[in-house]
Design an enzyme around this catalytic site. Structure first.
Site, PDB file in Angstrom:
ATOM      1  N   LYS A  18       0.825  -1.215   0.000  1.00 23.81           N
ATOM      2  CA  LYS A  18       0.000   0.000   0.000  1.00 23.81           C
ATOM      3  C   LYS A  18       0.859   1.264   0.000  1.00 23.81           C
ATOM      4  CE  LYS A  18      -2.525  -0.832   3.709  1.00 23.81           C
ATOM      5  NZ  LYS A  18      -2.032  -2.140   4.149  1.00 23.81           N
ATOM      6  N   ARG A  91      -9.907   0.958   8.542  1.00 28.00           N
ATOM      7  CA  ARG A  91      -9.491  -0.422   8.784  1.00 28.00           C
ATOM      8  C   ARG A  91     -10.561  -1.214   9.506  1.00 28.00           C
ATOM      9  NH1 ARG A  91      -3.616   0.530   8.690  1.00 28.00           N
ATOM     10  NH2 ARG A  91      -2.438  -1.349   9.014  1.00 28.00           N
ATOM     11  N   ARG A 130      11.188  -6.762   5.061  1.00 34.34           N
ATOM     12  CA  ARG A 130      11.092  -5.313   4.826  1.00 34.34           C
ATOM     13  C   ARG A 130      12.072  -4.536   5.720  1.00 34.34           C
ATOM     14  NH1 ARG A 130       5.233  -2.639   4.532  1.00 34.34           N
ATOM     15  NH2 ARG A 130       5.036  -3.194   6.711  1.00 34.34           N
ATOM     16  N   ARG A 163      10.982  -2.494  11.031  1.00 32.09           N
ATOM     17  CA  ARG A 163       9.912  -1.983  11.884  1.00 32.09           C
ATOM     18  C   ARG A 163       9.630  -3.015  12.978  1.00 32.09           C
ATOM     19  NH1 ARG A 163       4.968   0.008   8.183  1.00 32.09           N
ATOM     20  NH2 ARG A 163       3.829  -1.096   9.800  1.00 32.09           N
ATOM     21  N   ARG A 174      -1.002  -9.424  12.994  1.00 35.57           N
ATOM     22  CA  ARG A 174      -1.600  -8.358  12.182  1.00 35.57           C
ATOM     23  C   ARG A 174      -2.472  -8.932  11.071  1.00 35.57           C
ATOM     24  NH1 ARG A 174       3.268  -4.775  10.349  1.00 35.57           N
ATOM     25  NH2 ARG A 174       1.668  -3.394   9.541  1.00 35.57           N
TER      26      ARG A 174
HETATM   27  P1  AMP Z   1       0.406   0.547   8.790  1.00 37.57           P
HETATM   28  O1  AMP Z   1       1.690   1.282   8.619  1.00 37.57           O
HETATM   29  O2  AMP Z   1      -0.714   1.105   7.986  1.00 37.57           O
HETATM   30  O3  AMP Z   1       0.563  -0.945   8.629  1.00 37.57           O
HETATM   31  O4  AMP Z   1      -0.044   0.776  10.334  1.00 37.57           O
HETATM   32  C1  AMP Z   1       0.787   0.383  11.407  1.00 37.57           C
HETATM   33  C2  AMP Z   1      -0.041   0.249  12.680  1.00 37.57           C
HETATM   34  O5  AMP Z   1      -0.665   1.499  12.999  1.00 37.57           O
HETATM   35  C3  AMP Z   1      -1.188  -0.746  12.609  1.00 37.57           C
HETATM   36  O6  AMP Z   1      -0.780  -2.082  12.826  1.00 37.57           O
HETATM   37  C4  AMP Z   1      -2.097  -0.224  13.716  1.00 37.57           C
HETATM   38  O7  AMP Z   1      -1.578  -0.542  15.009  1.00 37.57           O
HETATM   39  C5  AMP Z   1      -1.960   1.286  13.553  1.00 37.57           C
HETATM   40  N1  AMP Z   1      -2.962   1.821  12.590  1.00 37.57           N
HETATM   41  C6  AMP Z   1      -2.724   2.449  11.407  1.00 37.57           C
HETATM   42  N2  AMP Z   1      -3.880   2.810  10.800  1.00 37.57           N
HETATM   43  C7  AMP Z   1      -4.873   2.391  11.618  1.00 37.57           C
HETATM   44  C8  AMP Z   1      -6.292   2.434  11.529  1.00 37.57           C
HETATM   45  N3  AMP Z   1      -6.930   2.992  10.483  1.00 37.57           N
HETATM   46  N4  AMP Z   1      -7.003   1.894  12.562  1.00 37.57           N
HETATM   47  C9  AMP Z   1      -6.393   1.341  13.627  1.00 37.57           C
HETATM   48  N5  AMP Z   1      -5.061   1.244  13.758  1.00 37.57           N
HETATM   49  C10 AMP Z   1      -4.296   1.767  12.766  1.00 37.57           C
END
Ligand code: AMP
Length: 227
Positions: A18, A91, A130, A163, A174
């Site tokens: 993404k 999400r 990654r 990360r 996740r």
């Molecule tokens: P990402 O970089 O989009 O994979 O987000 C990393 C982490 O941020 C996720 O695993 C969640 O803990 C938190 N996070 C990001 N976006 C959301 C969302 N829309 N709703 C809830 N948690 C989020």
């Protein structure tokens, strides 16, 4: 094409690409890139009150509570002029419903929901490989896009890091969270007729080309509809 006032949501499981695709599309169409994950990571790095609140959820591979996410996104939406692309938001169903409501209140709507499809086994191999550069944000992958010098960013020479939430146990967690809470959004947006899917296992440039073809089509039909 630039400055197109499109409002796009990019869906896909963790590791589907993404972030990479969001950057490519935003550059191409002049859209603001809103990544809730990036916003939360920046808050956590700055050790702000919000950052301290969300850090633990992120480390454990859990979602940040809906009300916290929604408050942050609503504030962000207020500051956005022109088109945007949301990467990692919504999400959950309540987040999607709340976004619809906020947009409706300001007479706006989502133009397109793009989904990057990917199988869970592929996700695990991708995500544990990654590495990213904390200095400039460039993302590498030990398998599909290794840095030229081990552990060093090609762009700025920074030291690459993994990360904390990309270690295997957390990736599995996740994925489960994704299946339970985010996957239902596919059906939600499909019924609204806004949904398009691209195979996320293809090379990134091919995925971008297919996504761009869809965006071009939607942009053309929108300007046609406006007359
Ligand atoms: P990402 O970089 O989009 O994979 O987000 C990393 C982490 O941020 C996720 O695993 C969640 O803990 C938190 N996070 C990001 N976006 C959301 C969302 N829309 N709703 C809830 N948690 C989020």
């Amino acid at each position: 094409m630039s400055g197109t006032e499109l409002r796009i949501i990019l869906l896909g499981c963790p590791g589907a690409g993404k972030g990479t695709q969001a950057k490519a599309l935003c550059g191409r169409y002049g859209l603001s890139h809103v990544s809730t994950g990036d916003l939360f990571r920046a808050e956590a790095a700055a050790k702000s009150a919000l950052g301290r609140k969300v850090e633990d959820f992120m480390k454990r591979g859990m979602l940040v509570p809906d009300e916290v996410v929604i408050e942050m996104v609503a504030a962000k939406l207020d500051s956005l002029a022109g088109g945007w692309l949301f990467d990692g938001f919504p999400r959950t169903l309540p987040q999607a419903q709340e976004l619809d409501k906020v947009l409706r209140d300001s007479d706006k709507r989502i133009d397109l929901v793009l989904n990057l499809g990917l199988r869970p086994e592929e996700v695990i191999s991708r995500m544990t490989g990654r590495r990213s550069c904390p200095g400039c944000g460039e993302v590498f992958n030990l398998k599909s896009r290794p840095p030229k010098a081990e552990g060093r960013c090609d762009k700025c020479g920074g030291t690459l890091v993994q990360r904390e939430d990309d270690v295997e146990a957390t990736v599995r967690k996740r994925l489960m969270v994704y299946e339970d809470l985010t996957q239902p959004l596919v059906a939600y947006y499909r019924t609204e007729g806004l949904f398009e899917e691209v195979d996320g296992s293809q090379p990134a440039s091919e995925v971008t080309a297919q996504l761009a073809a869809i965006v071009d089509r939607v942009a053309a039909s929108r300007s046609g509809a406006k007359g």
